[in-house]
Design a protein around this motif. Structure first.
Motif, mmCIF file in Angstrom:
data_model
loop_
_atom_site.group_PDB
_atom_site.id
_atom_site.type_symbol
_atom_site.label_atom_id
_atom_site.label_comp_id
_atom_site.label_asym_id
_atom_site.label_seq_id
_atom_site.Cartn_x
_atom_site.Cartn_y
_atom_site.Cartn_z
ATOM 1 N N PRO A 128 -6.028 -22.450 14.711
ATOM 2 C CA PRO A 128 -5.126 -21.414 15.251
ATOM 3 C C PRO A 128 -3.750 -22.004 15.527
ATOM 4 N N ASP A 153 -1.801 -15.986 20.381
ATOM 5 C CA ASP A 153 -2.426 -14.765 19.855
ATOM 6 C C ASP A 153 -3.399 -15.117 18.744
ATOM 7 N N ALA A 154 -2.985 -16.064 17.899
ATOM 8 C CA ALA A 154 -3.853 -16.486 16.801
ATOM 9 C C ALA A 154 -5.147 -17.094 17.345
ATOM 10 N N ARG A 160 -6.675 -16.361 20.134
ATOM 11 C CA ARG A 160 -7.574 -15.301 20.609
ATOM 12 C C ARG A 160 -8.270 -14.606 19.445
ATOM 13 N N ARG A 161 -7.519 -14.332 18.386
ATOM 14 C CA ARG A 161 -8.095 -13.623 17.232
ATOM 15 C C ARG A 161 -9.108 -14.522 16.510
ATOM 16 N N LEU A 167 -12.508 -14.755 18.122
ATOM 17 C CA LEU A 167 -13.397 -13.636 17.769
ATOM 18 C C LEU A 167 -13.969 -13.795 16.370
ATOM 19 N N LEU A 168 -13.089 -14.243 15.470
ATOM 20 C CA LEU A 168 -13.520 -14.414 14.084
ATOM 21 C C LEU A 168 -14.646 -15.461 13.997
ATOM 22 N N LEU A 183 -4.830 -19.698 10.907
ATOM 23 C CA LEU A 183 -4.261 -18.428 11.347
ATOM 24 C C LEU A 183 -2.975 -18.693 12.132
ATOM 25 N N GLU A 203 1.088 -17.072 13.382
ATOM 26 C CA GLU A 203 1.617 -15.797 13.894
ATOM 27 C C GLU A 203 1.966 -14.854 12.739
ATOM 28 N N LEU A 236 -1.123 -13.345 11.178
ATOM 29 C CA LEU A 236 -1.660 -12.359 12.109
ATOM 30 C C LEU A 236 -0.920 -11.028 11.954
ATOM 31 N N GLY A 259 -2.129 -9.289 9.081
ATOM 32 C CA GLY A 259 -3.551 -8.930 9.079
ATOM 33 C C GLY A 259 -4.385 -9.791 8.159
ATOM 34 N N LEU A 283 -8.135 -10.315 7.210
ATOM 35 C CA LEU A 283 -9.026 -10.688 8.324
ATOM 36 C C LEU A 283 -10.378 -9.983 8.248
#
Ligand code: ATP
Ligand code: MG
Length: 421
Positions: free
Chosen positions: A333, A337-338, A340-341, A344-345, A383, A385, A388, A391, A408
């Motif tokens: 990451p 923000d990356a 956090r995403r 989840l991934l 990932l 910014e 992200l 998408g 994603l």
């Protein structure tokens, strides 16, 4: 100040620790296929269970036990072996009142205050099987086959089966007397003389060369067997031969524990120096009565997990390289923000059965990619910014260096597909 693991103990660390898991898995799989259920007993028991069940004259009880008084004033001993606890549990829960034989397997650690050296530790692990409540040569042969198949599944080719019988309460007394007569004529130290009076068979198990040299002409149990024991042993051997199991008759093979009768065996390996036994077992028809139970015949074995790994290493079964890294995908990451995403991934990937890890601690791209290489993963998911905002994420093939942008929403399926082809 830093601490060291106590003398005679060691830590199993990754990736080598996978080898211990593989041994436990492979050695227990045949037993599970043969109807053996898993049993777990406490790591400590009443001292008296081992004193009576293993026998006062054994090395284990006379000098190797970790015994202490607990805060309630009970004498407690850390488990030095697995059979007496299993028989204790069978009797306590009345398992022998159900369908016979009771078939059980276990996996656990043991404690013996031994002279620590390679292959001989004060804390070691065993996998074991026990079958109780039937006296049938086919059961002895089955139990032996379970170990033979386990070693074979591990790829071991250098394990040899040594086989003997120790007779029964009909024929053992005469043999015992003959052996005792022989031992009285030898030049032995006081402790060994005393042992010869208490349990002469145990002297045959003495590992010191000066004792072994004197035992060359000792009477053999096989010359003193009663008809029933002879027939029983012949049948065990015939069943093993029919199943394609070769064995070496070793009429001097006795076990370090007191409770064995009839079939006795040991698995030895040439790659371990003097600690050659990778497993052993036999029939113990007297054990239940020795610990206050009814007559309950039994047969079983315990294999040493630590020594089995050493044997596999001696055979080069793991090759030069370490086992594969534990993850397949590594997330990189770039930014909050990356992260956090990507978190989840990764969760999605793991739930889909893909082994995945990511860079933690806010490392930059360079450091994170180094982490990806070290992880042994096949793919990195990078990932940033900008990705992200679009998408998508960059999927990098870590072997070829090739990198593509993948939406994603398609990452999980794309990676699953690539990893399985
Ligand atoms: P040995 O003759 O080598 O002392 P043993 O007869 O005491 O072995 P068992 O009590 O029958 O061994 O235990 C079965 C297996 O457990 C052994 O064949 C060995 O592989 C393993 N084992 C026993 N003691 C140790 C130990 N101190 N360290 C590592 N493994 C051990
Ligand atoms: Mg021993």
């Amino acid at each position: 100040m830093t601490f060291q693991a106590p003398k005679g103990t060691f830590d199993w660390l990754p990736p080598r620790s996978e080898r211990a898991l593989a041994v436990r898995e492979a050695m227990s799989a045949p037993a599970r296929l043969a109807g053996y259920g898993y049993i777990e007993t406490p790591t400590f028991e009443d001292t008296a269970l081992f004193a009576r069940g293993v026998g006062e004259s054994t090395d284990i009880v006379s000098k190797e036990m970790y015994t202490f008084e607990d805060k309630g004033g009970r004498s407690i001993t850390l488990r030095p072996e697995g059979t007496a606890p299993v028989v204790r549990a069978v009797l306590q829960h009345g398992l022998h009142n159900g369908r016979l034989p009771v078939k059980l397997w276990y996996s656990g650690n043991n404690f013996r205050y031994e002279r620590a050296q390679k292959g001989r530790y004060r804390h070691f692990s065993q996998v074991g099987v026990e079958a109780l409540g039937a006296e049938d040569p086919a059961l002895d042969a089955e139990v032996i086959l379970l170990a033979v198949d386990g070693y074979a599944a591990l790829g071991l080719t250098g394990v040899r089966l040594l086989l003997n019988t120790l007779g029964c309460k009909e024929c053992r007394p005469a043999y015992r007397a003959a052996l005792q007569g022989f031992l009285r004529g030898l030049d032995l130290d006081d402790a060994t003389r005393q042992r010869a009076e208490l349990n002469p068979l145990r002297v045959l198990d003495d590992k010191r060369p000066e004792v072994q040299a004197q035992l060359a002409g000792a009477p053999l149990v096989t010359d003193h067997l009663c008809g029933a024991c002879k027939a029983y042993h012949e049948e065990v051997r015939a069943l093993l031969t029919a199943a394609g199991v070769s064995h070496t008759d070793d009429p001097r093979l006795v076990r370090g524990l007191d409770y064995y009768t009839r079939t006795t065996f040991e698995f030895v390996h040439g790659g371990l120096g003097s600690q050659s036994a990778v497993g052993g077992g036999g029939r113990y028809d007297g054990l239940s009565e020795m610990i206050g139970g009814p007559a309950l015949p039994g047969v079983g074995w315990a294999i040493g997990v630590d020594r089995t790994v050493l044997a596999m290493e001696a055979e080069g079964l793991f090759g030069e390289e370490e086992p594969p890294g534990p993850v397949q995908v590594y997330g990189v990451p770039l930014g909050e923000d990356a992260r956090r995403r990507l978190f989840l991934l990764l969760t999605e990937l793991r739930r889909a059965g893909v082994a995945a890890d990511m860079a933690f601690g806010g490392r930059g791209l360079k450091g994170a990619l180094k982490g990806a290489d070290r992880s042994g993963a096949s793919y990195a998911v990078i990932l940033g910014e900008r990705d992200l905002a679009e998408g998508s994420a960059q999927v990098k093939d870590l072997a070829s260096g090739e990198q593509i942008a993948v939406p994603l929403a398609e990452i999980v399926t794309t990676l699953k597909e690539r990893l399985t082809t």
